[in-house]
Design an enzyme around this catalytic site. Sequence first.
Site, PDB file in Angstrom:
ATOM      1  CE  LYS A  38      27.859  68.728 -44.286  1.00  0.00           C
ATOM      2  NZ  LYS A  38      29.108  69.443 -44.318  1.00  0.00           N
ATOM      3  NE  ARG A 133      34.470  73.969 -46.207  1.00  0.00           N
ATOM      4  CZ  ARG A 133      33.372  73.588 -45.536  1.00  0.00           C
ATOM      5  NH1 ARG A 133      33.468  73.161 -44.293  1.00  0.00           N
ATOM      6  NH2 ARG A 133      32.184  73.627 -46.099  1.00  0.00           N
ATOM      7  CG  HIS A 163      29.846  77.006 -46.953  1.00  0.00           C
ATOM      8  ND1 HIS A 163      28.510  76.773 -46.781  1.00  0.00           N
ATOM      9  CD2 HIS A 163      30.446  76.528 -45.832  1.00  0.00           C
ATOM     10  CE1 HIS A 163      28.297  76.185 -45.608  1.00  0.00           C
ATOM     11  NE2 HIS A 163      29.463  76.027 -45.019  1.00  0.00           N
ATOM     12  NE  ARG A 218      25.618  74.690 -49.436  1.00  0.00           N
ATOM     13  CZ  ARG A 218      26.074  75.880 -49.818  1.00  0.00           C
ATOM     14  NH1 ARG A 218      25.709  76.404 -50.973  1.00  0.00           N
ATOM     15  NH2 ARG A 218      26.915  76.558 -49.052  1.00  0.00           N
ATOM     16  CE1 TYR A 261      39.331  50.336 -16.708  1.00  0.00           C
ATOM     17  CE2 TYR A 261      37.638  51.458 -17.987  1.00  0.00           C
ATOM     18  CZ  TYR A 261      38.364  50.309 -17.677  1.00  0.00           C
ATOM     19  OH  TYR A 261      38.102  49.154 -18.361  1.00  0.00           O
ATOM     20  CB  CYS A 307      33.804  52.659 -19.190  1.00  0.00           C
ATOM     21  SG  CYS A 307      33.903  52.770 -17.398  1.00  0.00           S
ATOM     22  CG  MET A 308      34.688  51.300 -25.540  1.00  0.00           C
ATOM     23  SD  MET A 308      35.598  49.893 -26.186  1.00  0.00           S
ATOM     24  CE  MET A 308      37.280  50.404 -25.999  1.00  0.00           C
ATOM     25  CG  ASP A 309      31.742  48.952 -23.793  1.00  0.00           C
ATOM     26  OD1 ASP A 309      31.771  49.356 -24.964  1.00  0.00           O
ATOM     27  OD2 ASP A 309      32.608  48.202 -23.299  1.00  0.00           O
TER      28      ASP A 309
HETATM   29  C1  LIG Z   1      28.893  73.362 -47.990  1.00  0.00           C
HETATM   30  C2  LIG Z   1      27.858  73.190 -46.922  1.00  0.00           C
HETATM   31  N1  LIG Z   1      26.616  73.627 -47.148  1.00  0.00           N
HETATM   32  C3  LIG Z   1      25.634  73.499 -46.222  1.00  0.00           C
HETATM   33  C4  LIG Z   1      25.884  72.911 -45.010  1.00  0.00           C
HETATM   34  C5  LIG Z   1      24.766  72.811 -44.012  1.00  0.00           C
HETATM   35  O1  LIG Z   1      25.064  73.592 -42.910  1.00  0.00           O
HETATM   36  P1  LIG Z   1      24.028  73.765 -41.684  1.00  0.00           P
HETATM   37  O2  LIG Z   1      23.945  72.421 -41.047  1.00  0.00           O
HETATM   38  O3  LIG Z   1      24.698  74.765 -40.827  1.00  0.00           O
HETATM   39  O4  LIG Z   1      22.736  74.211 -42.260  1.00  0.00           O
HETATM   40  C6  LIG Z   1      27.170  72.450 -44.721  1.00  0.00           C
HETATM   41  C7  LIG Z   1      27.428  71.849 -43.422  1.00  0.00           C
HETATM   42  O5  LIG Z   1      28.458  71.707 -42.894  1.00  0.00           O
HETATM   43  C8  LIG Z   1      28.185  72.605 -45.701  1.00  0.00           C
HETATM   44  O6  LIG Z   1      29.423  72.186 -45.477  1.00  0.00           O
END
Ligand SMILES: Cc1ncc(COP(=O)(O)O)c(C=O)c1O
Length: 375
Positions: A38, A133, A163, A218, A261, A307-309
């Site tokens: 992600k 969550r 989780h 995961r 700035y 700054c921004m850039d």
């Molecule tokens: C539901 C879920 N599983 C797995 C992960 C992976 O976590 P990590 O990067 O700590 O291994 C995340 C990351 O935020 C998550 O939200």
Amino acid sequence: MDLYRKTWAIINLDIFNNNLKNLMNYYRDYNYFFAVVKANGYSHGDIEIAQEALKNGINYLAVSSLEEALNIRKELPNINILCLDPISIEQIDIAKNNNIIITIHDLDYLKELVRQNTSNLKIHIKIDTGMNRLGIKDNNSFKEAIAIIINNKYLEIEGLYTHMANADSSDNRYYEYQINNFYTITKDISLDMFKIIHIGNSATLLNHNKPDFVNGIRLGIAMYGLNPLERKLDIVLQPAFSLKSEIIQVKSIKKNERVGYSLNYKAENDELIGIIPIGYADGIIRKNTGRFVSINNKKYPIIGNICMDMLIVKIDDTIKVNDIVTIIGEDITIDYIANYLDTICYEVICSISDRVPRIYIKDGKEITLKSNRFK
Ligand SMILES: Cc1ncc(COP(=O)(O)O)c(C=O)c1O
């Protein structure tokens, strides 16, 4: 594509592959590894990372939204993609047509889904064991959800997951509490009905033994080479991400002159400063003022307001225009920056914006220069 501004991120796929191999070799008792890609693969590039994960034998990806899932599906038609966040019921058919695995996080959501009569959906059901969550939290709702799924021939249940809220902690009590909740919520259901049961993230893998009922994990931050624990790990991981820029102007300022700035920096002596073309629009937020960058293996502090850039560093007379500056990487570690900014390593890398082109290294050679803004 050319590099039009001399600011770039380096994604070292050799390092990434080593991390993944080390993790998969060391933690052999897991059958299913999900590569969590992600947020554009934690800024490393979702497709590039997914392709490498696939070559290493990982056949499951996890993303957060349908948009992220579809972006990967365009390039990788066969890989399994689990969407961790709920997909709106109106868009379920898009997910189905693209073979995206859905998370069932809530009983009412499931009922609504079933009302839509959507056919052939692969699903993972998520229970909330203490993170508060997403997920179904009580045993009766879970039982009802399973009954609905079993009685619906269009839903193919593949996985069950939860989780962990603080798997990184050296105090195991909350982890144990969540495991107990897992048993309580699922006690009336045979876990054999799930092909994959996955309960956690990198910290869960690195900090806890695998419970018998679990067969999946995961994997996010660890495969990118960062350590989510405070303690040293049993295996070697190396960050795959670094960020570079260069000096575009050098100048001398007199004692008491001001910089940037709001005139926030005042020279204590006659000083040399260097201007670097990277700023908060690239993800180097203003709180970075005061921390070090590295030029020719020596550390120099960022001064004045970012700054921004652009940002400005205090340098010495060894530094010249075109010298390369390490903003993140080598002796400027992500952990040092996270510590300085009072945040976590995840935020440091995820903040680097897509204005910064990514250079990919494979087999020791530069293979691609990719910009998400200019194609
Ligand atoms: C539901 C879920 N599983 C797995 C992960 C992976 O976590 P990590 O990067 O700590 O291994 C995340 C990351 O935020 C998550 O939200």
